[in-house]
Design an enzyme around this catalytic site. Structure first.
Site, PDB file in Angstrom:
ATOM      1  CB  CYS A  52     -41.282 -45.135 -28.032  1.00  0.00           C
ATOM      2  SG  CYS A  52     -42.557 -44.043 -27.077  1.00  0.00           S
ATOM      3  CG  HIS A  62     -43.777 -47.229 -30.458  1.00  0.00           C
ATOM      4  ND1 HIS A  62     -44.283 -47.689 -29.130  1.00  0.00           N
ATOM      5  CD2 HIS A  62     -44.130 -45.978 -30.590  1.00  0.00           C
ATOM      6  CE1 HIS A  62     -44.498 -46.858 -28.567  1.00  0.00           C
ATOM      7  NE2 HIS A  62     -44.588 -45.516 -29.116  1.00  0.00           N
ATOM      8  CG  ASN A  93     -47.164 -44.778 -26.557  1.00  0.00           C
ATOM      9  OD1 ASN A  93     -46.346 -45.819 -26.264  1.00  0.00           O
ATOM     10  ND2 ASN A  93     -46.829 -43.914 -27.130  1.00  0.00           N
TER      11      ASN A  93
END
Length: 333
Positions: free
Chosen positions: A118, A260, A290
């Protein structure tokens, strides 16, 4: 040695056409829209077409064309491609090379994949700014593109609700004379002691994929949610403080935080730890879930497109991912 100011010249984004809602998921696993949204902030996610046209390099191709147009650049103006992804098109060659070919770049620019989960886009942004600042290169295409739907166990409600597919990109280049745009401070880090909190141990050199793994479905991503939550919130808050100290700025100077997009609770807790106004936090997890390395550039691009982020604004990228990797970028857009 001459140092140059560094500018994000253009951005782009692409998401697959297929939308998978929480209600759709409730027909696949024991869950429901209220349960998912309350715990994650997610309403829906995008799922790539596995028959082609929406693989990571395809998504990156379409997003890159947008970024090139916004930057008023041609493909051969790109000196390097940094491709953040944990779901590459192939094991070999790297997906950055595939994107180079699809864009028609003939200048033999450098091409590198970044497997920082990520944090991949932030890793790439910070690496790119260093090369542009020192004059090594002029324009670098930084990509975050993921097809996590292929790595999720769709029978595991603890993980399958969290992830989606998508791509965001940015072109990092030299600011023109007199422009105020610049990357003000960067931070990158990692802590391998937490590697088991989020991993995918099957499929590499240590444990090659076998028919047994396919049968028992042990080859998918696996995550320890509580451990990730605790470390993520603490680390994201510290990331922000680190780059602000490096730039000799205060949190009040930040116009926009682009974190994020892993979980709305992580985003909200990080915001509270920092004491930042929630109105200054860019959130789009409800639409895309996500998307790993793609979340920060996708959220950034959308906020530029809808007029929230404007030239001259102070923007803070903040990311955290499996590894455990972490990074932050403080910039004047």
């Amino acid at each position: 040695m001459t140092e140059y100011k560094v500018k994000i010249k253009g951005t782009g984004m692409f998401v697959p056409k297929k939308v998978l809602t929480n209600d759709d998921l409730s027909k696949m696993v024991d869950t429901n829209d209220e349960w998912i949204f309350e715990r994650t902030g997610i309403r829906e996610r995008r799922i790539s077409n596995t028959e082609g046209g929406e693989f990571p390099s395809d998504m990156a191709y379409h997003a890159s064309l947008q970024a090139l147009k916004a930057a008023n650049l041609e493909p051969n103006d790109i000196d390097m491609i940094l491709f953040g992804s944990v779901t590459p098109d192939y094991k070999l060659p790297n997906t950055a090379v595939i994107l180079q070919q699809k864009l028609g770049i003939t200048n033999h620019c450098a091409a590198l994949d970044i497997a920082a989960a990520c944090s991949g886009f932030v890793y790439g942004t910070n690496m790119a700014q260093a090369m542009v600042r020192t004059g090594m290169l002029k324009n670098i295409l930084v990509v975050g593109s993921e097809m996590l739907s292929t790595e999720v166990n769709w029978e595991d409600r603890g993980t399958c609700i969290l992830f989606g597919d998508g791509c965001g990109v940015a072109i990092i280049g030299r600011s023109e004379e007199g422009e105020e745009s610049d990357i003000l401070a960067t931070h990158l880090g990692a802590d391998g002691t937490g590697k088991e909190f989020f991993d995918q141990p099957i499929g590499g050199a240590v444990h090659p994929l076998t028919a047994t793994h396919l049968d028992d479905r042990s080859h998918f991503m696996q995550m320890k949610g509580r451990e990730m939550f605790k470390v993520a919130t603490r680390t994201l808050a510290q990331n922000a403080k680190t780059v602000l100290e490096k730039a000799n700025l205060k949190l009040e100077d930040v116009d926009w935080l682009v974190p994020h997009q892993a979980n709305i609770r992580i985003i909200e807790t990080t915001g509270k730890l920092l004491g930042i106004d929630p109105e200054k936090v860019i959130v789009n997890i409800d639409k895309y879930a996500n998307t790993s390395a793609a979340t920060v550039p996708m959220a950034f691009h959308e906020a530029i497109q809808d007029g929230r982020i404007k030239r001259g604004d102070i923007v803070l990228f903040d990311a955290f991912g499996a590894g455990l990797t972490t990074g932050a970028t403080l910039l004047r857009y």
